[in-house]
Scaffold this active site. Sequence first.
Site, mmCIF file in Angstrom:
data_model
loop_
_atom_site.group_PDB
_atom_site.id
_atom_site.type_symbol
_atom_site.label_atom_id
_atom_site.label_comp_id
_atom_site.label_asym_id
_atom_site.label_seq_id
_atom_site.Cartn_x
_atom_site.Cartn_y
_atom_site.Cartn_z
ATOM 1 C CB CYS A 56 -0.789 -0.043 1.259
ATOM 2 S SG CYS A 56 -1.877 1.548 1.415
ATOM 3 C CD1 TRP B 145 -5.959 -3.659 5.035
ATOM 4 C CD2 TRP B 145 -4.218 -4.699 4.266
ATOM 5 N NE1 TRP B 145 -5.258 -2.958 3.939
ATOM 6 C CE2 TRP B 145 -4.258 -3.564 3.432
ATOM 7 C CE3 TRP B 145 -2.934 -5.470 3.717
ATOM 8 C CZ2 TRP B 145 -3.431 -3.067 2.698
ATOM 9 C CZ3 TRP B 145 -1.949 -5.347 2.806
ATOM 10 C CH2 TRP B 145 -2.294 -4.065 2.184
ATOM 11 N NE ARG C 94 -13.165 2.105 1.883
ATOM 12 C CZ ARG C 94 -12.447 2.847 2.035
ATOM 13 N NH1 ARG C 94 -12.450 3.716 3.074
ATOM 14 N NH2 ARG C 94 -11.042 2.757 1.308
ATOM 15 C CB THR D 189 -8.158 1.677 5.143
ATOM 16 O OG1 THR D 189 -8.538 2.650 6.133
ATOM 17 C CG2 THR D 189 -9.609 1.495 4.064
ATOM 18 C CD GLU E 154 -5.862 10.921 5.219
ATOM 19 O OE1 GLU E 154 -4.748 11.013 4.848
ATOM 20 O OE2 GLU E 154 -7.057 10.539 4.722
ATOM 21 C CB SER E 155 -1.933 7.735 4.710
ATOM 22 O OG SER E 155 -2.099 8.804 3.817
ATOM 23 C CE1 TYR F 278 -4.858 2.110 -5.727
ATOM 24 C CE2 TYR F 278 -3.555 4.061 -5.664
ATOM 25 C CZ TYR F 278 -3.947 2.763 -5.051
ATOM 26 O OH TYR F 278 -2.686 1.882 -4.802
#
Length: 408
Positions: free
Chosen positions: A131, A163, A195, A197, A213-214, A261
């Site tokens: 990812c 995952w 979700r 993530t 949130e990255s 994407y």
Amino acid sequence: MSTSFLQSPPFLTTKKFTTSKTVDPKHLRRSLRPINSLNSPKTPNPTTSNNVQNLLTTLTKLLWSKTLPPQLLISTVRSVWTTTWLIMMSQLAPSDPTGSYSRPTSQFRANVNQLSRHNLTTLHLYVGLPCPWAHRTLIVRALKGLEQVIPVSVASPGVDGLWVFDGVMGTDDNANGCRTLKEVYKLRKDGYDGRSTAPMLWDVEKKEVVCNESYDIIQLLNSGFNKLADNPGLDLEPPSLKGRIEEWNRVIYPYVNNGVYRCGFAQTQEAYDAAVSDLFGTLDTLDDHLESSRYLCGDLLTIADVCLFTTLIRFDLVYNVMFKCTKKKIVEYTNLHAYMRDIYQIPKVAETCNLKAMMDGYYNYLFPLNPGNIRPIMPSGCEHEALFRPHNRESLSSADENLHATIC
């Protein structure tokens, strides 16, 4: 897979930003091998393989007999596959009415100032190696010297789109002992069924999702742990560059990070054409800018560079082929490719880049885009040795000593 790659962070001026410092590339190069948390693949059971082959042979003879003409078989399979693909894509990559990919928003956002007041010693980071959003957090964690402060559990992409912690492409769940990341999310006091993530920052004591949130996470890693970090002097978001960083992110996120994407998950020709035009128009602009600027904001590496790098390092490996981003490869961009090698050669960065895991995570598990699960051979320009070729970008910078002091 619905939860492997769908995590996101929140017009471009061509004004060049420079400082009066210098950079020596010798200090930035280090012969590091990429981390390899992949176990050896399991050897297929020959008996099972023979049974499957016999079944396929029997089924083929039945379908291609005179009772079902080839033309009808082809049209039937095509119709069924198209319908199935649309159903899977609606879950994997929801689209708007035009067929353009519409990325879901992160459910657990966090204010960086609030995060920095959190008990930082109770945090645990969940990531997945394929990812790009999770990769950001691994890079900043490494550059800041937080490996001993923030434990990490590495999940693998599962065949069902979740995952999972199976040791194939990662580790066990070192914080909760769960089988899947979805199970970790459900441990919240209020539960959760949305979700699941990666990346995800987890509070071990409170059993709570702190943030998934990255971009919020890398901002916290950059500034919130300085009292505990081995490299507190490195600031990837200095106040003087904050405006420029935000300008670049407003371009890089929609047209490059999410742009690949938008190409791969487009569900109409029109949506794909628009996405691919945006993507390569932006890559052209970036290549032009980097002809005279070592990094996006001048002499110093910033969060904006980290965000761009994690897409670039996957581009020729995956996106060029699987996401139909075929107009050009990054290796064909003189400045972008050298810039990517420059960042790859910064100490500790290569150790976060598991190139094989990146390819496996897409080709072997993103079923709707690659039903045969066949992984192409790694492009020669993407191999570790090729990425360590001299980049000569130090000539564009005057910040050698400062950069070396803060990164190393």
